[in-house]
Design an enzyme around this catalytic site. Structure first.
Site, PDB file in Angstrom:
ATOM      1  N   THR A 158       0.847  -1.184   0.000  1.00 42.71           N
ATOM      2  CA  THR A 158       0.000   0.000   0.000  1.00 42.71           C
ATOM      3  C   THR A 158       0.880   1.231   0.000  1.00 42.71           C
ATOM      4  OG1 THR A 158      -1.792   1.142   1.184  1.00 42.71           O
ATOM      5  CG2 THR A 158      -0.125   0.089   2.535  1.00 42.71           C
ATOM      6  N   ARG A 159       0.309   2.378  -0.312  1.00 44.72           N
ATOM      7  CA  ARG A 159       1.059   3.621  -0.157  1.00 44.72           C
ATOM      8  C   ARG A 159       0.205   4.659   0.542  1.00 44.72           C
ATOM      9  NH1 ARG A 159      -0.289   4.541  -6.024  1.00 44.72           N
ATOM     10  NH2 ARG A 159      -1.263   6.586  -6.100  1.00 44.72           N
ATOM     11  N   ASN A 160      -0.888   4.182   1.135  1.00 39.47           N
ATOM     12  CA  ASN A 160      -1.827   5.071   1.803  1.00 39.47           C
ATOM     13  C   ASN A 160      -2.123   4.573   3.197  1.00 39.47           C
ATOM     14  OD1 ASN A 160      -2.761   7.314   0.183  1.00 39.47           O
ATOM     15  ND2 ASN A 160      -3.473   5.777  -1.267  1.00 39.47           N
TER      16      ASN A 160
ATOM     17  N   ARG B  86      -7.321  -3.336  -6.870  1.00 30.64           N
ATOM     18  CA  ARG B  86      -7.541  -2.631  -8.120  1.00 30.64           C
ATOM     19  C   ARG B  86      -6.451  -1.583  -8.318  1.00 30.64           C
ATOM     20  NH1 ARG B  86      -9.824   1.942  -9.880  1.00 30.64           N
ATOM     21  NH2 ARG B  86     -11.105   1.839 -11.760  1.00 30.64           N
ATOM     22  N   ASP B  87      -5.977  -1.476  -9.560  1.00 29.29           N
ATOM     23  CA  ASP B  87      -5.044  -0.434  -9.976  1.00 29.29           C
ATOM     24  C   ASP B  87      -3.791  -0.347  -9.112  1.00 29.29           C
ATOM     25  OD1 ASP B  87      -4.303   1.395 -11.871  1.00 29.29           O
ATOM     26  OD2 ASP B  87      -5.205   3.105 -10.849  1.00 29.29           O
TER      27      ASP B  87
END
Ligand code: ZN
Length: 369
Positions: free
Chosen positions: A175-177, A269-270
């Site tokens: 993740t990056r969030n 997703r994405d």
């Protein structure tokens, strides 16, 4: 058994600081982070920065010289290259942390890299903009490190932790969030399949509208400690430059997680997408086609549904009452001083983010999540 390292052997090019008189090569932080990850084996089987032949195979065949699938070039562009055969200290901000046995000094084509890796030449793409800003000469060769650049755990350390926890199957979660409800849902879905989830946010050089690393870590730490069962999740950071290369970056991230000991990899997703450059399910497709020795846990986009009254995914609900959960929306609400709805993010996590938000003006210009 946790996963074997990619290529069969965990690279551990970590040594005591040598006291030799060698020339110094100052490199930027993103390359210092790559060098560190090579040294601790996160990029196994790579033992150094790629030469022209590995680079060409990666760009045109999605594999290394030895035939192993690989999608992202790991090269070291430099302004003033040392000599081939020379040994040089690698410096970051004037401090030496490793050394490089220079094998090859070669020219490469920036446009070719942008086109092959990012499938676009658009300067709007952060990866393309980054490549185009670099010098066009690179040096290859084996890397050794004697000082750490980040505080990330090493693959050897996480493998040991997984073993101690008795985890056989481990899912890597990229993740990056910070976590909103859709992330929580995806982590819990993964937990149904494996003994443990390794929550491993990428916190290197992010786009300037991403949340700062401290915010991501604090929010996840709060979530893991208060809402997940004990000893079923491990949180640590992966400090590397984010590669927004869509499916190709997803493959790279899966390989890294295998080196950290993961048997599974969650792909939503994405993954690693940016703007509308990539097919949102291209990463799942590419990962299923490539044999990386990591099992993929594909997950659809998650929503809050007013009719189902809970978090669902596009695979499990087709009501029209779906509320999109996105960081873009959460950032927007926070920037206007509004509380994001509790269905899309926990109020406690929103208040953690609010604190960081005040310090990060650039978040206000956010474009996507
Ligand atoms: Zn529904």
């Amino acid at each position: 058994m946790v996963a074997s390292p990619y290529g069969g052997r965990l690279i551990q090019n970590v040594i005591e600081e040598p006291h030799e008189d060698l020339p110094m090569l100052e490199i930027g932080r993103r390359y210092a982070l790559d060098a560190e990850k090579i040294g601790i084996g996160a990029y196994s089987p790579l033992e150094g920065f790629m030469g022209s032949s590995d680079l060409e195979n990666v760009l045109y065949k999605n594999e290394l010289n030895n035939g192993l699938p690989w999608t992202i070039p790991i090269i070291l562009p430099v302004m003033a290259p040392p000599e081939e055969g020379e040994r040089v200290y690698l410096n970051l901000n004037g401090n030496r942390f490793g050394f490089l046995e220079v094998e090859e000094v070669f020219r490469f084509n920036k446009k070719e890299i942008a086109e092959k890796v990012y499938s676009t030449l658009s300067p709007e793409h952060p990866g393309v903009a980054q490549v185009m800003s670099e010098p066009e000469t690179a040096v290859s060769g084996k890397v050794w490190i004697f000082r750490r650049v980040s505080r990330d755990k090493t693959p050897a350390e996480t493998r040991e932790i997984f073993k101690k926890l008795g985890w056989r199957d481990v899912a890597g979660y990229q993740t990056r969030n910070p976590p909103h409800r859709a992330h929580e849902y995806v982590i819990r879905v993964a937990m149904e399949f494996v003994d443990g989830v390794f929550i491993h946010p990428v916190v290197g050089e992010l786009k300037n509208d991403d949340f700062p690393p401290e915010a991501i870590v604090e929010a996840y730490d709060y979530f893991v400690k208060n809402y997940l069962p004990k000893n079923r999740a491990l949180l640590d950071t992966l400090t590397i430059p984010m590669r927004y290369a869509g499916p190709k970056a997803a493959v790279f991230y899966a390989i890294i997680r295998r080196n950290y000991g993961c048997t599974h990899f969650v792909v939503g997703r994405d993954m690693a997408g940016v703007g509308n450059f990539y097919d949102p399910y291209g990463a799942q497709k590419m990962l299923r086609e490539m044999d990386l020795g990591v099992e993929i846990i594909p997950v659809g986009e998650a929503f809050y549904c007013d009719i189902c009254e809970g978090i669902v995914s596009e695979r499990s609900c087709d009501h029209n009452a779906r509320k999109k959960i996105s960081m873009t929306l959460i950032r927007k609400l926070l920037s206007q001083g509004e509380e994001p709805p509790r269905e899309i993010i926990r109020p406690q996590i929103a208040s953690i983010l609010k604190r960081y938000y005040k310090n990060t003006e650039s978040l206000a210009s956010s474009r996507r999540g």
